[in-house]
Design an enzyme around this catalytic site. Sequence first.
Site, mmCIF file in Angstrom:
data_model
loop_
_atom_site.group_PDB
_atom_site.id
_atom_site.type_symbol
_atom_site.label_atom_id
_atom_site.label_comp_id
_atom_site.label_asym_id
_atom_site.label_seq_id
_atom_site.Cartn_x
_atom_site.Cartn_y
_atom_site.Cartn_z
ATOM 1 N N ARG A 230 -1.968 0.726 -6.472
ATOM 2 C CA ARG A 230 -2.681 1.130 -5.255
ATOM 3 C C ARG A 230 -4.175 1.260 -5.513
ATOM 4 O O ARG A 230 -4.991 0.978 -4.639
ATOM 5 C CB ARG A 230 -2.118 2.467 -4.753
ATOM 6 C CG ARG A 230 -2.867 3.029 -3.561
ATOM 7 C CD ARG A 230 -2.206 4.256 -3.023
ATOM 8 N NE ARG A 230 -3.037 4.921 -2.039
ATOM 9 C CZ ARG A 230 -2.609 5.859 -1.217
ATOM 10 N NH1 ARG A 230 -1.353 6.233 -1.253
ATOM 11 N NH2 ARG A 230 -3.413 6.416 -0.365
ATOM 12 N N LYS B 191 10.935 4.741 3.977
ATOM 13 C CA LYS B 191 9.839 5.154 3.083
ATOM 14 C C LYS B 191 10.421 5.442 1.708
ATOM 15 O O LYS B 191 11.083 6.452 1.505
ATOM 16 C CB LYS B 191 9.105 6.379 3.613
ATOM 17 C CG LYS B 191 7.831 6.653 2.822
ATOM 18 C CD LYS B 191 7.042 7.807 3.391
ATOM 19 C CE LYS B 191 5.676 7.899 2.740
ATOM 20 N NZ LYS B 191 5.704 7.818 1.287
ATOM 21 N N ARG C 265 3.235 2.159 -5.274
ATOM 22 C CA ARG C 265 2.710 1.083 -4.423
ATOM 23 C C ARG C 265 2.255 -0.088 -5.298
ATOM 24 O O ARG C 265 1.530 0.102 -6.281
ATOM 25 C CB ARG C 265 1.545 1.615 -3.585
ATOM 26 C CG ARG C 265 0.942 0.613 -2.577
ATOM 27 C CD ARG C 265 1.781 0.517 -1.334
ATOM 28 N NE ARG C 265 1.170 -0.327 -0.314
ATOM 29 C CZ ARG C 265 0.395 0.136 0.678
ATOM 30 N NH1 ARG C 265 0.113 1.423 0.761
ATOM 31 N NH2 ARG C 265 -0.102 -0.681 1.574
ATOM 32 N N ARG D 250 -7.124 5.863 8.241
ATOM 33 C CA ARG D 250 -5.685 5.828 8.529
ATOM 34 C C ARG D 250 -5.510 5.811 10.040
ATOM 35 O O ARG D 250 -5.776 6.789 10.715
ATOM 36 C CB ARG D 250 -5.004 7.061 7.915
ATOM 37 C CG ARG D 250 -5.104 7.105 6.388
ATOM 38 C CD ARG D 250 -4.514 8.394 5.861
ATOM 39 N NE ARG D 250 -4.706 8.539 4.430
ATOM 40 C CZ ARG D 250 -3.839 8.129 3.506
ATOM 41 N NH1 ARG D 250 -2.714 7.566 3.878
ATOM 42 N NH2 ARG D 250 -4.078 8.305 2.228
ATOM 43 N N ASP E 275 10.438 1.454 8.987
ATOM 44 C CA ASP E 275 10.637 1.072 7.590
ATOM 45 C C ASP E 275 11.071 2.280 6.771
ATOM 46 O O ASP E 275 10.490 3.369 6.909
ATOM 47 C CB ASP E 275 9.348 0.530 6.982
ATOM 48 C CG ASP E 275 9.093 -0.921 7.324
ATOM 49 O OD1 ASP E 275 9.824 -1.462 8.173
ATOM 50 O OD2 ASP E 275 8.153 -1.507 6.749
ATOM 51 N N LYS F 288 3.581 7.546 9.060
ATOM 52 C CA LYS F 288 4.699 7.994 8.225
ATOM 53 C C LYS F 288 5.267 9.313 8.739
ATOM 54 O O LYS F 288 4.545 10.151 9.287
ATOM 55 C CB LYS F 288 4.280 8.133 6.760
ATOM 56 C CG LYS F 288 3.150 9.106 6.512
ATOM 57 C CD LYS F 288 2.678 9.036 5.057
ATOM 58 C CE LYS F 288 1.458 9.925 4.839
ATOM 59 N NZ LYS F 288 0.913 9.801 3.478
ATOM 60 N N GLU G 188 6.640 -1.666 -2.812
ATOM 61 C CA GLU G 188 6.833 -0.533 -3.717
ATOM 62 C C GLU G 188 7.674 -0.988 -4.899
ATOM 63 O O GLU G 188 8.568 -1.834 -4.761
ATOM 64 C CB GLU G 188 7.567 0.615 -3.005
ATOM 65 C CG GLU G 188 6.868 1.185 -1.801
ATOM 66 C CD GLU G 188 5.926 2.323 -2.150
ATOM 67 O OE1 GLU G 188 6.060 2.884 -3.255
ATOM 68 O OE2 GLU G 188 5.067 2.639 -1.310
ATOM 69 N N PHE H 234 7.442 -5.024 1.817
ATOM 70 C CA PHE H 234 7.463 -4.789 3.260
ATOM 71 C C PHE H 234 6.430 -5.617 4.011
ATOM 72 O O PHE H 234 6.381 -5.589 5.232
ATOM 73 C CB PHE H 234 7.277 -3.308 3.592
ATOM 74 C CG PHE H 234 6.117 -2.638 2.894
ATOM 75 C CD1 PHE H 234 4.809 -2.901 3.248
ATOM 76 C CD2 PHE H 234 6.350 -1.724 1.869
ATOM 77 C CE1 PHE H 234 3.750 -2.271 2.616
ATOM 78 C CE2 PHE H 234 5.307 -1.092 1.227
ATOM 79 C CZ PHE H 234 3.993 -1.372 1.605
#
Length: 509
Positions: A235, A215, A220, A371, A213, A377, A264, A299
């Site tokens: 976010r 970035k 967000r 995470r 994807d 990322k 986003e 997304f």
Amino acid sequence: MQFEQLASVSQAVAATSARNAKIDLLAAALRDLAASGDERTVAAGAGYLAGELRQRQTGVGYASLRDLPPPAPAATLTVAAVDLAFERMARLSGKGSQAARRAEVDALFGAATEPERRLLVGLLSGELRQGAQAGLLADAVARAAELPATAVRRALLLAGDLKTVAADALLHGAEALTAYQLTVGRPLAPMLASSAPDATEALAATGTPAAADIKIDGVRIQVHKSPEAIWVYSRSLDDITARLPGVVAAVAGLEASTIVLDGEAVGVDPETGRALPFQETSSRAARRDGVSVLQPYFFDVLHLDGEDLLDRPAGERWAALERVVPQEQRVGRTMIETPEQAEAAFAGAVAAGHEGLVIKSAAAPYDVGRRGAAWVKVKPRHTLDLVVLAVEWGHGRRKGWLSNLHLGARDPERGGFVMLGKTFKGMTDEMLRWQTERLRALAVEESDWVVKVRPELVVEIAFDGVQTSPRYPGGVALRFARVLRYREDKRPDEADTIDAVRAIHRGSP
């Protein structure tokens, strides 16, 4: 429960590196909180252990933490009393509120012992870096309540608020957690990405098949639509609907009765079609007059026309997204299976002016907490050799150490150095000890807040980009700067120049 107990646990967690040992310490503290039987105490105390307040804003900034009264000789504060003090601060507004808030701060700190004050400063400054973020604390809640970690993490995803979930789990048990459901109009905690140094390593973490994807350097957003209303959340789960009319209009046009989207919001240059720098997008999103126009790029879809999709493999969610959201409102996505494809996608994204890639497993459900490897990322990394111009004393567990560096680039034309920003990131305890001793030896002016130093020490800094900044004399500032290492092998006249920084800025999207 006494606030001093949490201060002691916070210090112990900060001093412990092993994840399991941290969880044990936190779980013991959570059990003590639960023994009070008080919802406020449990929710507030769980938040403090994760470095969070129950109150979104208290109005207390760095300036309010200077010139504090001396510490109390004995501990008398309770967790509930501290939470009530923060609540009073948060409610203050209008004429006389600044003086009243100052009085509240003085009263709270005057009643706090030195260990309690360190915890209070960390909470109010947002610098409580003790390694007990939401994912770790969720596991500690599960251990303390003797519940499956998956149940706690699921409730956290659906509630979006660790403090509420902790109180329910610890005081009401498994039945309370099963009551959490995805509700259109109530924000969910967002799924987050870990990092990798390159696309090949990212793909190795996610496995195949995967998606690459684009970035986008935006804000967000999570958008909920029902037949009655549309909500846009940040976010941090704040309602920002009124600030993003362009996003509301875009989602209103979708052929879906109920939908929850993740994506986003970005400002777009009308001439080039490229995304505007994050600083400008963020500034537009912060406007409260309802006229900022940001374009959404989605997304993921988490709910569609009465069906929850959270537990579906990402590939199925992406297919649903494609059916409902037009291509011009979706993040650019390339399916990949080989490292060569991953590296090519990354090179193409950077060449097109994007921030990088997020490589995502096509098999993963939508999750929250630590995470993990489902989303990884990858961003290009810039480095510069800069000179330390000054340094600020640390707070919380960094109290007593010089921590926040003021960074400068060399200015060959005018002489001297041009400040580009500050950073306290990337420093180990060993580095903090070393730089405290080294920079005090270079001090030319010292106060309780900042130590100005001779510009002799060169430090290698990694950063994600350069943004326009009227705050600094050079007109630019580094984004997400962090320390890599000190370069005592370099003289300050060998540091990078402000022209080099501006060249990076010109090449940014």
